[in-house]
Design a protein around this motif. Structure first.
Motif, short mmCIF file in Angstrom:
data_model
loop_
_atom_site.label_atom_id
_atom_site.label_comp_id
_atom_site.label_asym_id
_atom_site.label_seq_id
_atom_site.Cartn_x
_atom_site.Cartn_y
_atom_site.Cartn_z
N GLU A 147 1.03 -1.28 0.06
CA GLU A 147 0.13 0.10 0.18
C GLU A 147 0.94 1.40 -0.17
OE1 GLU A 147 -0.63 -2.48 1.55
OE2 GLU A 147 -2.58 -3.23 0.96
N ILE A 148 2.14 1.08 0.37
CA ILE A 148 3.03 2.24 0.49
C ILE A 148 3.14 2.88 -1.02
CG2 ILE A 148 5.36 2.90 0.39
CD1 ILE A 148 4.64 2.74 3.11
N ARG A 182 16.15 -2.76 10.02
CA ARG A 182 16.83 -3.97 9.89
C ARG A 182 15.96 -5.31 9.88
NH1 ARG A 182 19.98 -0.75 13.04
NH2 ARG A 182 21.60 -0.32 11.96
N GLN A 183 15.02 -5.25 10.37
CA GLN A 183 14.06 -6.51 10.27
C GLN A 183 13.07 -6.33 9.24
OE1 GLN A 183 13.47 -8.50 13.55
NE2 GLN A 183 14.88 -7.20 14.92
N LEU A 184 13.25 -5.16 8.28
CA LEU A 184 12.01 -4.87 7.45
C LEU A 184 12.57 -5.65 6.10
CD1 LEU A 184 11.33 -1.22 7.37
CD2 LEU A 184 9.84 -3.12 8.00
N ARG A 185 11.61 -6.00 5.39
CA ARG A 185 11.88 -6.95 3.97
C ARG A 185 11.22 -5.96 2.86
NH1 ARG A 185 14.19 -10.11 1.34
NH2 ARG A 185 13.07 -11.32 -0.55
N LEU A 186 12.10 -5.99 1.90
CA LEU A 186 11.07 -5.23 0.64
C LEU A 186 10.97 -6.35 -0.41
CD1 LEU A 186 9.66 -3.00 -0.91
CD2 LEU A 186 11.88 -2.15 -1.45
N GLU A 187 9.75 -6.73 -0.67
CA GLU A 187 9.72 -7.86 -1.70
C GLU A 187 9.82 -7.20 -3.18
OE1 GLU A 187 9.20 -10.84 -0.70
OE2 GLU A 187 8.62 -10.51 1.37
N LEU A 188 10.52 -8.23 -4.02
CA LEU A 188 10.99 -7.56 -5.18
C LEU A 188 9.88 -6.95 -5.89
CD1 LEU A 188 13.23 -6.81 -7.35
CD2 LEU A 188 12.74 -9.38 -8.23
N ASN A 199 6.95 -5.60 -5.00
CA ASN A 199 6.66 -4.34 -4.44
C ASN A 199 7.80 -3.18 -4.65
OD1 ASN A 199 4.33 -5.30 -3.15
ND2 ASN A 199 5.17 -5.72 -1.30
N PHE A 200 8.82 -3.51 -4.39
CA PHE A 200 9.99 -2.41 -5.01
C PHE A 200 9.71 -2.07 -6.39
CE2 PHE A 200 15.05 -2.10 -5.34
CZ PHE A 200 14.94 -0.70 -5.04
N ARG A 201 9.47 -2.98 -7.26
CA ARG A 201 9.11 -2.80 -8.72
C ARG A 201 8.07 -1.62 -8.68
NH1 ARG A 201 10.13 -7.99 -10.80
NH2 ARG A 201 12.62 -8.00 -11.46
N MET A 202 7.05 -2.15 -7.90
CA MET A 202 5.69 -1.34 -8.12
C MET A 202 6.06 0.13 -7.49
SD MET A 202 2.57 -1.85 -8.58
CE MET A 202 2.06 -3.47 -8.14
N MET A 203 6.77 0.27 -6.46
CA MET A 203 7.46 1.46 -5.87
C MET A 203 7.92 2.26 -6.84
SD MET A 203 9.82 1.69 -2.66
CE MET A 203 8.87 0.92 -1.30
N LEU A 204 8.63 1.52 -7.76
CA LEU A 204 9.49 2.30 -8.62
C LEU A 204 8.86 2.82 -9.67
CD1 LEU A 204 12.93 0.09 -8.62
CD2 LEU A 204 12.23 2.55 -7.50
N LYS A 205 7.37 2.24 -10.24
CA LYS A 205 6.60 2.28 -10.94
C LYS A 205 5.68 3.60 -10.48
CE LYS A 205 3.30 0.09 -14.21
NZ LYS A 205 2.21 -0.93 -13.71
N LEU A 229 16.68 3.33 1.73
CA LEU A 229 16.25 2.13 2.00
C LEU A 229 17.55 1.34 2.71
CD1 LEU A 229 14.15 0.93 -1.03
CD2 LEU A 229 13.31 1.86 1.13
N THR A 230 18.34 1.89 3.30
CA THR A 230 19.55 1.53 3.88
C THR A 230 19.22 0.36 4.69
OG1 THR A 230 20.40 3.79 4.09
CG2 THR A 230 21.65 2.07 5.00
N ALA A 231 19.77 -0.91 4.59
CA ALA A 231 19.89 -1.91 5.62
C ALA A 231 18.34 -2.52 5.65
CB ALA A 231 20.06 -1.38 6.99
N VAL A 232 17.60 -2.18 4.80
CA VAL A 232 16.43 -2.91 4.45
C VAL A 232 16.68 -4.20 3.67
CG1 VAL A 232 14.09 -2.85 3.16
CG2 VAL A 232 14.97 -0.78 4.41
N ASN A 233 16.19 -5.36 4.05
CA ASN A 233 16.48 -6.38 3.26
C ASN A 233 15.67 -6.75 2.16
OD1 ASN A 233 16.93 -9.21 2.42
ND2 ASN A 233 16.05 -10.16 4.49
N ILE A 234 16.54 -6.29 0.92
CA ILE A 234 15.82 -6.35 -0.44
C ILE A 234 16.33 -7.94 -1.05
CG2 ILE A 234 15.70 -5.37 -2.52
CD1 ILE A 234 16.02 -2.82 -1.42
N SER A 235 17.59 -7.94 -0.77
CA SER A 235 17.94 -9.38 -1.52
C SER A 235 17.53 -9.76 -2.81
CB SER A 235 17.74 -10.55 -0.35
OG SER A 235 18.46 -10.23 0.72
#
Ligand SMILES: *[C@@H]1O[C@H](CO)[C@@H](O)[C@H](O)[C@H]1NC(C)=O
Ligand SMILES: *[C@@H]1O[C@H](CO)[C@@H](O)[C@H](O)[C@H]1NC(C)=O
Length: 989
Positions: free
Chosen positions: A165-166, A181-187, A189-195, A205-211
């Motif tokens: 929803e962000i 540090r315990q946050l995860r950004l699913e790929l 959602n990351f793509r949607m965010m950028l779109k 997004l320093t130290a957010v787990n994107i991996s």
């Protein structure tokens, strides 16, 4: 440390930025009478307030420092105008709450999905950074703030996935979720965010787990001015076009170890607004492009700890705004460009740990320069005198280069606090003017050729001195007339090999010293009693090794951790160290008598080395279990007798047990099977009477097994293939009475010798304490007994010589294709030499002499191109000796006692029908140094260039706490090579 400071600057920058942008909104600093605040919003705020407690001790609020303040406590319920509350901003016309800044407010508690916060639907700015939301999830209701432009949830202890929803917040200009540090950004959602978030200017997004891999759409974010994706686990190749985002001011992608990419070679001018570029500790590679010089606005450049190579470009000298350049730990070569002397704003320059050569350019004009780190390069030339006169320089590290000449005199105005010139080739005296440097805290001159007499008086002005290292020069430290010196802050004091003849009186004043090294000196006789007052409560490390001490009465230091008394002449019974001691080194002395069982009271011992003394009697049983942390026990070369009584308990940490060269009898204690961590077991040269302890094959880490010269007997039982010695790389069963066939079955299972995969790094590299210990194992190679001090992990050897093995050499031996030494001599082996021995292409030493082998020498042995020692003498071989490069180097001795052999080098010519085969083209290894090419020790052995006649490279480690030093001796033709100091861990961050 510097890395930390840098991060801190980032944070400050960010916090300031936010304050600026918030205060630019229309705000109403009104008094209560204005009654702007709508009732429902006031009520929502109060409800929100009541969800939290104030906690001023969380990490987040510590970061805030002076900014930390519990703002909500000032929210006054009787004051109806919430617009006047701290942290609240209202719209000047409508009165709606449009800004809420509760950063650094020491809030503690969860934010629930139905929190009243989400009733503040008019918010434009929301900043909840640096609080502690108790690892609650970020509610999806954040997506309801339709008009939100700034959202900051940095370092506020949220956890879980960042809700999709962000992405509804299509007006967002700034989004900061950093240090979640315990946050995860699913790929997705990351793509949607950028779109969706097309207005974004700041994405942090320093130290957010994107991996994940870097989404391509990132390169479309043309409004971005600030992008920080450090420590997110991004990997894969970064698209070049990121560097062309034309509004970008801060680009920070470092600390993603598997993120690769190159800097753009052309057209970088389009991103000339770039101010800070941080790619440190990632896998960026390639050459530094000239185009870097176009980044005229750059103030900070950090490309450290990457994989850049090539030269440092002259164009770097165009970056006239720059204040910090970090290029350390790459593979840069060539000279340091003199154009850097144009960089007037430069404060920090760190080019250390590269391959730079040439001279140090003249930076005397850089009036802001404070830090100059050029250590671990190959810089040459003399020390320029401007360096020591520089008006702003405080921190100078030039260690481990090839600087020559004398150290020039220092000027009064110098502000130097830290000087490290160690591991160079400097000579001459220590300059008198050193006493002018009253700010000095750290002075390291070790491992040069400095000479002359040093009066310690010279340091008596340096009241701030914390660290002084004069070791390994040709200095003579004068111990007379210095009773008045006090160095109240001195904690680390190293004067190894400074020709000290007696304990200097002024040591009495070293009240706070923690580490003291006066090893390799000329101190004779008993240790005087007063020495016990040196650092009585503070001393942790004391190295008196390599002197001529004869006696020691007491060991009074309460907090001593490491005590090295090795290589002296100390007589009498073994003194028991204080219970604090972890590392007790007493090898090569003249101790006599038994080991007192009271040693078992020192229950935190890690390393006990009593080797090479005259200790005798039985050893106490408790040695097997007195310390749960003991990992090295070395009793070799004493006169201990009786059975090995030790009982090793389950869960012990023992990694190395060396009982070689005593008179132990009886069987191998079965409780050794409890030593699951054991890496090296040396029971050689005793009187042990047992069959082969096949049950040791279950030890998962055993790498070295030495049983030579005992009374082991009987056939080697190979019927239990599960007990397969998975890590064994050195096995010496020679000089026993083993019978039966060679243990061919084991040859199949010695995994560590049967593949050429990267050698196991773990060999005795346990924790920091491992560094003090010089683990040694004797191996007979090339006719010499060599003590391997810290075995190279690539070294592999099998010695089964001088037993009663019979039968054929099994073909399966071909599997041991990383074997370097094979000795099967002096047995009763029969049959042919298997041609498959030619598959052991790493062999340097092959000895099959004094057996009953028959037949021809297989031509396939010509593939043994590293072979240096080759002995087939005293067998029944016949036919022509193969011809070819390596074989042309062996002399008669290799073949004597085989009456049927003919051809070079023997004088006996072959008959025509048995002419020596000249091989056609034999594959030559391109590079002799292949032997070491897989080397992955933490310590890189350097300068290996001794051609085919390679000796063993022996790592001889002399680590000191804090400032490790490494020497590598190459034992071949008596060449000893001292190698650059390598800092443990290599980095200083
Ligand atoms: C958001 O802003 C628009 C104008 O830009 C306004 O019409 C609308 O009412 C605002 N919405 C809220 C919930 O404040
Ligand atoms: C992306 O934005 C569009 C339009 O603003 C919106 O309809 C859509 O729901 C958004 N997608 C997500 C996942 O938020």
């Amino acid at each position: 440390m510097e890395r930390l400071i840098w991060l801190f600057q980032f944070l400050l920058y960010f916090m300031q930025y936010h304050q600026v942008s918030c205060s630019s909104s229309i705000s109403s600093f009104s008094t209560c009478t204005h009654h702007l605040c709508p009732h429902d919003q006031r009520f929502a705020l109060l409800q929100f307030k009541h969800m939290f407690t104030i906690n001023n001790s969380s990490d987040a609020s510590l970061w805030c420092g002076d900014l930390a303040s519990p703002k909500i406590l000032s929210w006054n319920e009787s004051c109806t105008d919430c617009c006047s509350w701290e942290g609240v901003t209202c719209d000047g016309l409508t009165g709606h709450v449009i800004g809420l800044d509760l950063s650094c407010s020491q809030l503690y508690g969860s934010i629930h999905p139905n929190s009243s916060l989400f009733q503040l639907s008019h918010l434009h700015h929301l900043n909840l950074a640096f609080n502690h939301f108790n690892y609650s999830h970020i509610p999806s209701a954040f997506g309801h703030f339709a008009n939100l432009t700034h959202l900051n949830l940095s370092d506020s202890s949220f956890s879980g996935s960042i809700p999709s929803e962000i992405c509804h917040l299509s007006r967002l200009v700034s989004l900061d979720l950093s240090y979640g540090r315990q946050l995860r950004l699913e790929l997705h959602n990351f793509r949607m965010m950028l779109k969706n978030l097309t207005q974004l200017q700041e994405l942090v997004l320093t130290a957010v787990n994107i991996s994940s891999v870097v989404p391509m759409s990132l390169t479309n974010m043309s409004s971005l001015t600030y992008l920080d994706l450090r420590l997110t686990g991004l990997h894969g190749k970064l698209p070049d076009s990121i560097f062309h985002l034309s509004n970008l001011q801060i680009l920070s992608l470092g600390d993603n170890y598997d993120l690769t990419g190159n800097l753009p070679k052309v057209n970088w001018s389009s991103s000339s607004s770039l101010q800070q570029l941080y790619l440190g500790s990632s896998s960026f590679s390639g050459e530094l492009p000239d185009s870097i010089g176009y980044l005229k606005s750059l103030t900070s450049l950090d490309l450290s700890d990457c994989k850049f190579f090539g030269s440092i470009r002259d164009s770097l000298g165009n970056l006239t705004q720059i204040t910090a350049i970090y290029l350390w730990a790459n593979s840069l070569n060539g000279q340091i460009p003199f154009t850097l002397s144009n960089l007037n704003q430069l404060i920090r320059l760190d080019l250390s740990e590269n391959n730079l050569d040439g001279k140090i350019p003249n930076f005397s004009g850089l009036h802001n320069l404070q830090t100059l780190h050029l250590h671990n390069n190959s810089l040459n030339g003399t020390l320029p005198s401007w360096l020591l006169n520089h008006s702003s320089l405080t921190d100078l590290e030039l260690g481990s280069n090839r600087l020559t000449g004398q150290i020039p005199e220092f000027q009064h105005k110098s502000k130097l606090m830290n000087i490290d010139l160690s591991h160079n080739e400097l000579h001459g005296p220590i300059p008198q003017s050193i006493s002018n440097l009253v700010n000095l805290t750290q002075l390291v001159f070790s491992s040069n050729n400095l000479s002359g007499v040093v009066e310690l008086q010279r340091f008596s002005n340096l009241k701030n001195l914390d660290y002084l290292d004069l070791s390994y020069n040709s200095l003579s430290v004068s111990a007379i007339n210095n009773i008045n010196i006090t160095l109240p802050k001195l904690r680390f004091f190293y004067m190894a090999s400074c020709k000290i003849k007696k304990f200097p009186d002024f040591f009495k004043a070293l009240e706070n010293v923690e580490q003291l090294d006066i090893s390799n000196s000329e101190i004779h006789g008993n240790i005087p009693k007063w020495v016990g007052i040196i650092g009585k409560a503070s001393l942790q490390y004391l190295n008196l090794s390599h002197n001529f001490l004869t006696g020691i009465k007491q060991l009074p230091w309460k907090n001593l951790v490491t005590l090295d008394l090795g290589f002296n002449l100390i007589q009498g019974p073994l003194p028991v160290p204080p219970p604090s001691v972890s590392c007790f080194l007493f090898s090569q002395n003249k101790l006599t008598g038994e080991i007192p069982s009271s040693i078992c009271n020192v229950s935190s011992l890690y390393i006990l080395d009593l080797s090479h003394n005259d200790l005798s009697g039985a050893i106490p049983q408790c040695l097997g279990y007195f310390s749960n942390v003991l990992f090295v026990l070395d009793l070799q070369f004493n006169a201990f007798q009786g059975n090995i009584p030790m009982i090793f308990r389950k869960g012990n940490q023992l990694q190395s047990l060396n009982l070689n060269g005593n008179q132990f009898e009886g069987p191998v204690p079965q409780s050794l099977a409890n030593c699951r961590q054991l890496q090296a077991l040396d029971l050689g040269n005793n009187k042990i009477n047992d069959t082969f302890p096949y049950w040791l094959g279950t030890l998962p880490n055993l790498q070295v097994l030495i049983l030579r010269s005992n009374n082991f007997h009987g056939p080697i039982d190979t019927s239990k293939p599960k007990l397969s010695f998975p890590e064994l790389r050195i096995v010496d069963l020679s000089h026993n009475k083993f019978t039966g066939h060679l243990p061919g079955r084991y040859f199949e299972f010695f995994k560590a010798m049967t593949n050429k995969t990267m050698p196991n790094k773990r060999y005795l590299s346990v924790g920091s304490y491992g560094s003090y210990y010089k683990d040694s194992v004797k191996v007979t190679m090339k006719g010499f007994d060599i003590y391997l001090t810290r075995i190279l992990p690539v070294f592999t050897a099998i010695d089964l010589s001088s037993n009663k093995f019979s039968g054929d050499i099994p073909n399966v031996i071909r599997r041991l294709n990383s074997l370097i030494v094979l000795n099967l001599s002096h047995n009763s082996l029969t049959g042919l030499i298997p041609s498959s021995l030619g598959d052991l292409t790493e062999l340097e030493s092959l000895d099959l002499s004094s057996n009953q082998l028959i037949g021809k020498i297989p031509n396939h042995l010509l593939s043994l191109t590293f072979l240096e020692v080759f002995n087939l003498s005293w067998n029944h071989l016949d036919g022509p000796i193969p011809r070819g490069k390596q074989f042309d180097t062996f002399g008669n001795d290799s073949y004597v006692g085989n009456l049927g052999l003919c051809g070079f080098p023997l004088s006996k010519k072959c008959e025509d029908n048995q002419a020596q085969v000249q091989p056609g083209v034999l594959l030559q290894h391109e590079d002799d140094s292949n032997f070491l090419s897989g080397l992955t020790w933490e310590v890189v052995v350097m300068g290996y260039a001794y051609g085919m006649a390679l000796g063993l490279v022996i790592g001889f480690l002399m680590f000191l706490i804090g400032k490790p030093k490494l020497f590598v001796r190459i034992v071949e033709g008596k060449k000893h090579k001292k190698v650059k100091m390598l800092r443990q861990g290599g980095r200083r961050n």
